[in-house]
Design an enzyme around this catalytic site. Sequence first.
Site, PDB file in Angstrom:
ATOM      1  CE  LYS A 156      18.015 -51.869   8.624  1.00  0.00           C
ATOM      2  NZ  LYS A 156      19.434 -52.062   8.541  1.00  0.00           N
TER       3      LYS A 156
ATOM      4  CD  GLU B  46       9.391 -45.951  10.310  1.00  0.00           C
ATOM      5  OE1 GLU B  46      10.215 -45.213  10.187  1.00  0.00           O
ATOM      6  OE2 GLU B  46       8.962 -46.817   9.801  1.00  0.00           O
TER       7      GLU B  46
ATOM      8  NE  ARG C  93      15.419 -42.867   1.807  1.00  0.00           N
ATOM      9  CZ  ARG C  93      15.237 -41.844   2.497  1.00  0.00           C
ATOM     10  NH1 ARG C  93      15.548 -42.180   3.646  1.00  0.00           N
ATOM     11  NH2 ARG C  93      14.932 -40.850   1.958  1.00  0.00           N
TER      12      ARG C  93
END
Length: 344
Positions: free
Chosen positions: A184, A220, A82
């Site tokens: 992302k 979120e 990530r």
Amino acid sequence: MSNVNIDWANLGFGYIKTPYRYSAKFVNGEWQEGQIIEDDKIVLSECAGVFQYAQTCFEGLKAYYTEDGRIVCFRPDLNAKRMHDSCERLVMPTFPEDKFLEAVKMVVEANKDYVPPYGSGASLYIRPYMMGTNPVIGVKPADEYEFRIFVTPVGPYFKGGAKPITIKVSDFDRAAPHGTGHIKAGLNYAMSLYPITVAHEEGFSENMYLDPQTRTKVEETGGANFLFITKDGKFVTPKSDSILPSITRRSLMVVAEKYLGMTVENREVYFDELKDFAECGLCGTAAVISPVGKIYDHGEEICFPAGMEEMGPYTKKLYDTLTGIQMGRIDPPEGWVFTVCEAE
């Protein structure tokens, strides 16, 4: 085991300086060898890229003792991936993923006295981050960077631990701090600081962000993903291209299906559906799973029947199973637990 004088049972989620941190510098187009250092201060030019154009990103993961005395991390390879995605999105040099894991191991081992004891409810939070360090005045990427990791022992992210929290539907758009489209990543939380400050002033623990286009779909909070449980026991979590690809959420989807036999749905969740769910929770590295008892929507309250006073039954099973895997009480899927130190 630790000989540091800390009240582990009453530890909050804040910064405590530890002796050692990791540093590696990117100079002349390549990464120099990283090392453990003691100095927690960073000296930079006033014109450094991180200050002028906010060229920085970070990750977050934890280390803890298992039941058999090992110090482990949970799926750090996904944090490495990530961060790689975050760096690409910000036109920063990617830090090699194998070096990321090596650096995590080095800094946790160096600070192992600050890993809270097994069963204390606390953990060692690990914060890898990277920044542009050379002077940049034209709008362009920096040429030099520093990758660092510090660690700090922490307690629960939300006050009250497993007690359900109350959140509000935000009046603000999230401004997609985690990237959009096919990229992302955990990029930058600065845009969520003002909304969360307003929420705290109004007595709420967090914001619920809706999609900015239609404001009809749940996305979120500022620092965690949502999970919902239907009245017939299905696990539901919102799907969106602009929310953080949470490692905890992805892991819980596997736990729900493979360990608990639940039906899992990763799909668009409409705000109008919330009144029909039995349980709601927030999940993430810092929060693990925090139950939500009530959502406040401009004078209207949405209350979840299971979870107003304590964690709902399905959320509790998910929490116990996930933490059981992390702490070594339950056999993990292959590759989920990364051993930093073997039991002494």
